[in-house]
Enzyme design. Structure first.
Site, PDB file in Angstrom:
ATOM      1  N   LYS A 280      17.206 -81.777 -12.956  1.00 44.05           N
ATOM      2  CA  LYS A 280      16.006 -82.596 -12.770  1.00 44.05           C
ATOM      3  C   LYS A 280      15.463 -83.128 -14.090  1.00 44.05           C
ATOM      4  O   LYS A 280      15.845 -82.682 -15.170  1.00 44.05           O
ATOM      5  CB  LYS A 280      14.954 -81.804 -11.985  1.00 44.05           C
ATOM      6  CG  LYS A 280      15.345 -81.733 -10.497  1.00 44.05           C
ATOM      7  CD  LYS A 280      14.321 -81.090  -9.607  1.00 44.05           C
ATOM      8  CE  LYS A 280      14.851 -81.120  -8.154  1.00 44.05           C
ATOM      9  NZ  LYS A 280      13.996 -80.399  -7.215  1.00 44.05           N
ATOM     10  N   ARG A 315      19.060 -73.507  -5.663  1.00 45.78           N
ATOM     11  CA  ARG A 315      19.704 -74.739  -5.196  1.00 45.78           C
ATOM     12  C   ARG A 315      20.244 -75.481  -6.412  1.00 45.78           C
ATOM     13  O   ARG A 315      19.465 -75.923  -7.260  1.00 45.78           O
ATOM     14  CB  ARG A 315      18.689 -75.590  -4.433  1.00 45.78           C
ATOM     15  CG  ARG A 315      19.257 -76.875  -3.853  1.00 45.78           C
ATOM     16  CD  ARG A 315      18.183 -77.644  -3.101  1.00 45.78           C
ATOM     17  NE  ARG A 315      18.686 -78.878  -2.535  1.00 45.78           N
ATOM     18  CZ  ARG A 315      18.815 -80.011  -3.218  1.00 45.78           C
ATOM     19  NH1 ARG A 315      18.482 -80.070  -4.503  1.00 45.78           N
ATOM     20  NH2 ARG A 315      19.287 -81.098  -2.638  1.00 45.78           N
TER      21      ARG A 315
HETATM   22  C1  7PJ Z   1      15.087 -80.117  -3.628  1.00 54.19           C
HETATM   23  C2  7PJ Z   1      15.492 -80.200  -2.304  1.00 54.19           C
HETATM   24  C3  7PJ Z   1      14.397 -78.932  -4.064  1.00 54.19           C
HETATM   25  C4  7PJ Z   1      14.645 -78.113  -1.823  1.00 54.19           C
HETATM   26  C5  7PJ Z   1      16.027 -82.014  -3.335  1.00 54.19           C
HETATM   27  C6  7PJ Z   1      17.302 -83.230  -6.241  1.00 54.19           C
HETATM   28  C7  7PJ Z   1      16.394 -83.953  -5.328  1.00 54.19           C
HETATM   29  N1  7PJ Z   1      15.290 -79.205  -1.407  1.00 54.19           N
HETATM   30  N2  7PJ Z   1      16.091 -81.396  -2.147  1.00 54.19           N
HETATM   31  N3  7PJ Z   1      14.203 -77.973  -3.107  1.00 54.19           N
HETATM   32  N4  7PJ Z   1      15.443 -81.239  -4.263  1.00 54.19           N
HETATM   33  N5  7PJ Z   1      14.393 -77.118  -0.957  1.00 54.19           N
HETATM   34  O1  7PJ Z   1      18.193 -82.490  -5.856  1.00 54.19           O
HETATM   35  O2  7PJ Z   1      17.116 -83.434  -7.460  1.00 54.19           O
HETATM   36  O3  7PJ Z   1      13.976 -78.757  -5.200  1.00 54.19           O
HETATM   37  S1  7PJ Z   1      16.661 -83.619  -3.589  1.00 54.19           S
END
Ligand code: 7PJ
Length: 340
Positions: A280, A315
């Protein structure tokens, strides 16, 4: 209005943690067997006034770790984007075939869960239609779930949630925490799967324009607490809920840092926690790495920090790097349990 919060501190690991818990001088952090907290920061907020002091104490609610998670170490959720405009892999996975191959590769590298998403929610992005989202993700979910892998679906839409579960997904991951449309809450009340509720301020298109909080960690906490209560009231069992403070979703650089620094606060929610910070923008700001795809080392640093602060799910894009880093941190923190 006056409100009290409790943030666990004085963290201890491995056999030290188990000893302190046995002696009654520590308690398990987030229900994780290898992390104990020995102090609690008591935070009082009244209007704009916030006072903080460390004391010996316990959280009001102890997290019970549900069966699909590990009470020993965090699970790694590998990101499988099926979006042509995805910022971090340049749309490499635009086609289902590529996404499937990528998912299989991440599983081989040690991902416990594969998070399949067909709608980019990066800052500034537009949504996609339900039909397009389904067209992108269903073949990928079917193929990966068909291989016996645990798939979560990253979506805000009720129809997509239902179709994904039918296609074999086992977890719903919603960056809008079931607020995108009332039907999303209804769909999840009817289902029985785990649901990840992520905090965001604003929607993806405008969220980074001028994020504002009185106190970011406390405000995000209040919001997640209210969402959990709303979901429970709607018929979603508390044991199904995972909370996520939503790094980068309506948060400035400093907001992200403050949320991460105080991450243990969220254990007071009494549900398992997910951290998503992989590649990010704030990682780029800290490392100077402008290309999202090259932010692996910074991301791994953040993942290890999150694991040491009791995150239950990480994640990540870079599964191999994360799994290897966690193996080192876990073996040092808890050699007896790591089979050494
Ligand atoms: C996240 C997500 C996060 C959860 C995305 C990216 C943007 N789901 N989906 N947490 N981020 N739960 O991957 O940079 O931080 S999309």
């Amino acid at each position: 209005m006056r409100k009290s919060y409790a943030r666990p501190g004085g963290l201890v690991y491995g056999s030290d943690a188990r000893q302190l818990i046995e002696e009654g001088r520590g308690a398990s952090l987030g229900g994780l067997s290898a992390i104990a907290y020995t102090l609690v920061e008591e935070i009082e907020r009244s209007g704009e006034q916030v006072s903080r002091r460390f004391a010996q104490g316990r959280l009001p609610r102890q997290t019970v770790v549900p069966a699909f998670l590990s009470a020993e170490q965090p699970l790694v959720m590998g990101i499988v984007n099926v979006t042509p405009d995805s910022f971090s892999d340049g749309g490499l996975n635009a086609e289902a075939e590529r996404a499937i191959a990528h998912g299989l590769q991440l599983a081989k590298e040690g991902a416990d869960i594969l998070d399949v998403g067909g709608e980019s929610t990066r800052p500034g992005s537009e949504g996609v239609s339900e039909a397009e989202e389904l067209h992108r993700i269903l073949p990928v979910i079917e193929a990966l779930a068909g291989q016996g892998l645990t798939v979560s679906v990253d979506t805000r839409k009720a129809k997509v949630m239902r179709a994904a579960l039918k296609a074999g997904a086992k977890i719903v991951n919603d960056v809008a925490a079931l607020t995108y449309e009332p039907a999303a809450m209804e769909a999840m009340a009817e289902a029985t799967c785990p649901v990840i509720l992520m905090h965001a301020q604003g929607d993806p298109k405008t969220m980074q324009l001028s994020p504002h909080y009185d106190d970011v960690a406390l405000d995000v906490f209040d919001w997640l607490e209210a969402r959990i209560e709303a979901c429970v009231a709607a018929g979603i069992a508390r044991e199904r809920i995972v909370a996520d403070p939503g790094i980068g979703f309506g948060k400035s650089f400093r907001h992200n840092i403050d949320v991460l620094r105080q991450f243990t606060l969220f254990h007071s929610l009494g549900v398992p926690l997910l951290m998503g910070l992989s590649r990010k923008g704030f990682i780029g700001a800290l490392t100077g790495e402008k290309q999202a795809g090259n932010r692996v080392h910074g991301s791994v640093g953040g993942a290890v920090w999150s694991a040491l602060n009791g995150a239950h799910i990480l994640r990540v894009h870079d599964v191999k790097a994360t799994v290897e880093a966690l193996a080192v941190a876990e073996a040092i923190a808890d050699p007896d349990r790591s089979g050494l």
